[in-house]
Structures are given as structure tokens and as C-alpha cells.
Scaffold this motif. Structure first.
Motif, short mmCIF file in Angstrom:
data_model
loop_
_atom_site.label_atom_id
_atom_site.label_comp_id
_atom_site.label_asym_id
_atom_site.label_seq_id
_atom_site.Cartn_x
_atom_site.Cartn_y
_atom_site.Cartn_z
N ARG A 40 47.12 -78.64 36.65
CA ARG A 40 46.20 -78.16 35.63
C ARG A 40 44.92 -77.70 36.31
NH1 ARG A 40 42.41 -82.17 35.47
NH2 ARG A 40 43.08 -84.26 36.16
N LEU A 41 43.99 -77.15 35.53
CA LEU A 41 42.65 -76.90 36.04
C LEU A 41 41.85 -78.20 36.04
CD1 LEU A 41 41.61 -73.56 34.28
CD2 LEU A 41 42.37 -73.88 36.63
N PRO A 42 40.91 -78.35 36.96
CA PRO A 42 40.06 -79.53 36.92
C PRO A 42 39.10 -79.48 35.75
CG PRO A 42 39.28 -78.03 38.61
CD PRO A 42 40.57 -77.45 38.09
N SER A 43 38.68 -80.66 35.29
CA SER A 43 37.57 -80.69 34.34
C SER A 43 36.29 -80.36 35.09
CB SER A 43 37.45 -82.08 33.70
OG SER A 43 36.99 -83.03 34.65
N GLU A 44 35.25 -80.00 34.35
CA GLU A 44 33.98 -79.70 34.99
C GLU A 44 33.43 -80.94 35.70
OE1 GLU A 44 29.71 -77.49 34.08
OE2 GLU A 44 30.94 -78.15 32.40
N ALA A 45 33.61 -82.10 35.11
CA ALA A 45 33.13 -83.34 35.74
C ALA A 45 33.90 -83.64 37.02
CB ALA A 45 33.25 -84.50 34.76
N GLU A 46 35.21 -83.45 37.00
CA GLU A 46 36.00 -83.64 38.22
C GLU A 46 35.52 -82.69 39.31
OE1 GLU A 46 40.34 -85.00 36.37
OE2 GLU A 46 39.89 -82.87 36.65
N TRP A 47 35.27 -81.46 38.92
CA TRP A 47 34.83 -80.46 39.90
C TRP A 47 33.52 -80.88 40.55
CZ3 TRP A 47 30.96 -77.50 41.58
CH2 TRP A 47 31.28 -76.44 42.45
N GLU A 48 32.53 -81.28 39.74
CA GLU A 48 31.23 -81.61 40.31
C GLU A 48 31.30 -82.90 41.14
OE1 GLU A 48 26.61 -82.43 39.00
OE2 GLU A 48 27.78 -80.95 37.86
N TYR A 49 32.09 -83.87 40.68
CA TYR A 49 32.27 -85.10 41.46
C TYR A 49 32.85 -84.76 42.83
CZ TYR A 49 34.29 -89.70 42.66
OH TYR A 49 34.65 -90.88 43.28
N ALA A 50 33.86 -83.90 42.83
CA ALA A 50 34.49 -83.49 44.08
C ALA A 50 33.52 -82.72 44.97
CB ALA A 50 35.72 -82.63 43.79
N CYS A 51 32.72 -81.86 44.37
CA CYS A 51 31.78 -81.06 45.13
C CYS A 51 30.68 -81.92 45.75
CB CYS A 51 31.17 -79.99 44.21
SG CYS A 51 30.01 -78.89 45.05
N ARG A 52 30.14 -82.83 44.98
CA ARG A 52 29.04 -83.66 45.48
C ARG A 52 29.49 -84.65 46.54
NH1 ARG A 52 24.31 -82.97 43.31
NH2 ARG A 52 24.07 -81.99 41.26
N ALA A 53 30.69 -85.16 46.41
CA ALA A 53 31.25 -86.08 47.42
C ALA A 53 30.26 -87.20 47.77
CB ALA A 53 31.65 -85.30 48.68
N GLY A 54 29.67 -87.77 46.74
CA GLY A 54 28.78 -88.91 46.93
C GLY A 54 27.32 -88.55 47.15
N THR A 55 26.96 -87.28 47.09
CA THR A 55 25.58 -86.87 47.33
C THR A 55 24.84 -86.61 46.02
OG1 THR A 55 25.98 -84.48 47.38
CG2 THR A 55 26.39 -85.72 49.41
N ARG A 56 23.50 -86.53 46.12
CA ARG A 56 22.68 -86.07 44.99
C ARG A 56 21.71 -85.02 45.50
NH1 ARG A 56 22.99 -85.16 40.15
NH2 ARG A 56 20.86 -85.74 39.56
N VAL A 57 22.20 -84.14 46.36
CA VAL A 57 21.39 -83.06 46.91
C VAL A 57 21.85 -81.74 46.31
CG1 VAL A 57 20.78 -84.26 49.04
CG2 VAL A 57 22.94 -82.97 48.92
N SER A 58 21.14 -80.68 46.61
CA SER A 58 21.41 -79.40 45.96
C SER A 58 22.70 -78.75 46.45
CB SER A 58 20.24 -78.43 46.19
OG SER A 58 19.06 -78.93 45.60
N PHE A 59 22.99 -78.92 47.76
CA PHE A 59 24.16 -78.29 48.35
C PHE A 59 25.05 -79.37 48.98
CE2 PHE A 59 20.69 -75.17 48.39
CZ PHE A 59 21.25 -74.17 47.61
N VAL A 60 25.95 -79.00 49.83
CA VAL A 60 26.90 -79.97 50.37
C VAL A 60 26.21 -81.03 51.22
CG1 VAL A 60 28.84 -80.25 51.95
CG2 VAL A 60 28.88 -78.41 50.27
N ASP A 61 25.31 -80.59 52.11
CA ASP A 61 24.71 -81.51 53.07
C ASP A 61 23.20 -81.70 52.91
OD1 ASP A 61 27.12 -82.06 54.46
OD2 ASP A 61 26.95 -80.14 55.51
N GLY A 62 22.59 -81.06 51.95
CA GLY A 62 21.15 -81.18 51.81
C GLY A 62 20.63 -80.21 50.78
N ASP A 63 19.35 -79.91 50.87
CA ASP A 63 18.71 -79.04 49.90
C ASP A 63 18.53 -77.62 50.40
OD1 ASP A 63 18.50 -80.95 47.85
OD2 ASP A 63 16.76 -81.85 48.82
N GLN A 64 19.18 -77.28 51.50
CA GLN A 64 19.18 -75.93 52.02
C GLN A 64 20.62 -75.53 52.35
OE1 GLN A 64 16.39 -74.05 52.22
NE2 GLN A 64 15.12 -75.75 51.50
N ILE A 65 20.88 -74.24 52.31
CA ILE A 65 22.20 -73.73 52.70
C ILE A 65 22.00 -72.46 53.51
CG2 ILE A 65 22.56 -72.30 50.63
CD1 ILE A 65 25.50 -73.29 50.65
#
Length: 261
Positions: free
Chosen positions: A99-124
């Protein structure tokens, strides 16, 4: 245990847990569509595609799709309905409820335990993801899709969640998170007592717990992640937008999800 049929995209089983969904207070680009922040606790185990679905994978379902595209690029010019049809086809041949992921699943997967703007920090930077312009409007990216997996994965081992192509998720579009579900399921309700259609094997939800419930748009579905022709602010982990479910665009694809029993 995940059984991956030969034609199925590679999957990553995600650790169970909870997270704070939505924009961060220190993010200068946060918008009201990313608020209110809310804690999501998953009531189910799931896996997500390691990469967005590629052109080559999609051609197993639709052989004549984009004949001139590199098979390793993420597939684009697919509507939400097309993505649903691919998932239904894959489920039928694999014997598993893709199936398609839910929006919550997607963001949980994307953040991977972080609370920053991008994958590794607040800059990309262009070394981190495929996007086209700097915030000053200077062209700094390749100007086209790149093969899936070219950039480093996040902490969960997932690739291309930010940049390259936007990704359809299951959810009906709501312009903010007032009344959003907190169990990780797709938000399919149009309004508190007015559920939307159940599609793609998701559980129909009725929102509650808010005195001012957000009205959803049934014919619009949510996209996440940003794309190859975007600015960095549109690649933030919290960024979200919508498109008509029948819309085809040259920067929008999807990845698959699978509930694990």
C-alpha cells in the motif's frame, strides 16, 4: 519477518515507537499546514520501501511507461490513483498487502528519531539531496532526477526521502493537523462525522478530540519530501502539500509500505 518477492521493491522494517509530528518552533520556514504538532504512537509494525519506486520497477506493472527514462530513476508522471493501482497489482502477485504509506508513517521514517529540519540538521546542501535552487534562487542542482540511492541514507537506512521526487501518501489532504489521528494510520476522514472513502487497504478513521476539526479535500491527496526542481525549504522533513489525486507531474512519484503482522 518480511518476505520480499522478486518484483517487490526492497523494504526496510522500521523500529516501533512514537514521535512528534509537525514543524519545529525553531524552523523559520514552518507554516500553519505543519501545525499543531502532535505525538504519534504507532499501534502497528510496518516496513517502507528503501527507495522510491523506480521506473524499472513500475514498468513491470506498466511496460510502456516513460520508455526514454532511465530505469533507475524514481518513477514520475504517476497519479495517486496510478500509485494505488501499482500497490494493488504488487499485492496480488506478492500475496502481501502492499500500500502507500500514511503521512505519519512517512514523516516518522523521514525523521528517523530527529527533530531537525532535514535529515542531519537544519541545513541541507547539494551533497545531501537532489534539489535545484539555493534559497537565494541560484541554480545549484543537476536539474533532473538522479538514480535512486545516489545520496546517503538516513539513520533508518532509507534513501531519497528528501528531494529527487515528491511522494504520494495515502492521506486525504487537510490544511493543518487539527484533529489528526495519533496512531499512525492514514487520515481518510473528510470531517469528524463525514468519513472519506476507504482505499488502498487503509482503515477509515473518524477524527475527534478537537473543537475545530479540519475539513479535508477528498479529491486531493497529500505529497511529501520535495523534488529535484525545488528550493531547500520545500525539502524539510515537515513540509507537506497536496495535488488532485488524478494529477500527473514530472516531479512526483511514490514508495510502497507494508504492514507487518
Amino acid at each position: 519477518m518480511i518476505c520480499e518477492p522478486q518484483l517487490a521493491p526492497a523494504l526496510v522494517e522500521l523500529p516501533p515507537g512514537n514521535f512528534i509530528m509537525g514543524g519545529t518552533d525553531h524552523d523559520k520556514f514552518v507554516t500553519d499546514t505543519e501545525r499543531p504538532t502532535h505525538r504519534v504512537t504507532f499501534a502497528h509494525r510496518f516496513a517502507l520501501g528503501r527507495f522510491p519506486v523506480t521506473v524499472g520497477e513500475y514498468r513491470a506493472f506498466a511496460p510502456r511507461h516513460a520508455p526514454d527514462d532511465d530505469p533507475d530513476w524514481p518513477v514520475v508522471n504517476v497519479s495517486w490513483d496510478d500509485a494505488q493501482a501499482f500497490c494493488a497489482w504488487l499485492a496480488s502477485i506478492a500475496g502481501q498487502p502492499f500500500r502507500l504509506p500514511s503521512e505519519a508513517e512517512w514523516e516518522y521514517a523521514c525523521r528517523a528519531g530527529t527533530r531537525v529540519s532535514f535529515v542531519d540538521g537544519d541545513q541541507i546542501t547539494p551533497a545531501d539531496a537532489n534539489f535545484l535552487y539555493s534559497e537565494e534562487g541560484r541554480r545549484i542542482g543537476p536539474g533532473q532526477r538522479t538514480p535512486a540511492g545516489r545520496y546517503a541514507p538516513n539513520a533508518f537506512g532509507l534513501y531519497d526521502l528528501l528531494g529527487n521526487v515528491c511522494e504520494w501518501v495515502e492521506d486525504v489532504w487537510h490544511p493543518n493537523y487539527a484533529g489528526a489521528p495519533t496512531n499512525g494510520s492514514a487520515w481518510l476522514a473528510v470531517r469528524g462525522g463525514e468519513p472519506g472513502r476507504t482505499t488502498g487497504g487503509s482503515t477509515e478513521l473518524t477524527t475527534g478530540g478537537s473543537t475545530e476539526l479540519t475539513t479535508g479535500k477528498l479529491d486531493y491527496r497529500t505529497i511529501r519530501g520535495g523534488a529535484w526542481d525545488y528550493l531547500p525549504r520545500l525539502l524539510r522533513s515537515a513540509w507537506r502539500d497536496s495535488l488532485p489525486r488524478t494529477h500527473h507531474r514530472d516531479n512526483t512519484g511514490f514508495r510502497v509500505a507494508l504492514t507487518i503482522c
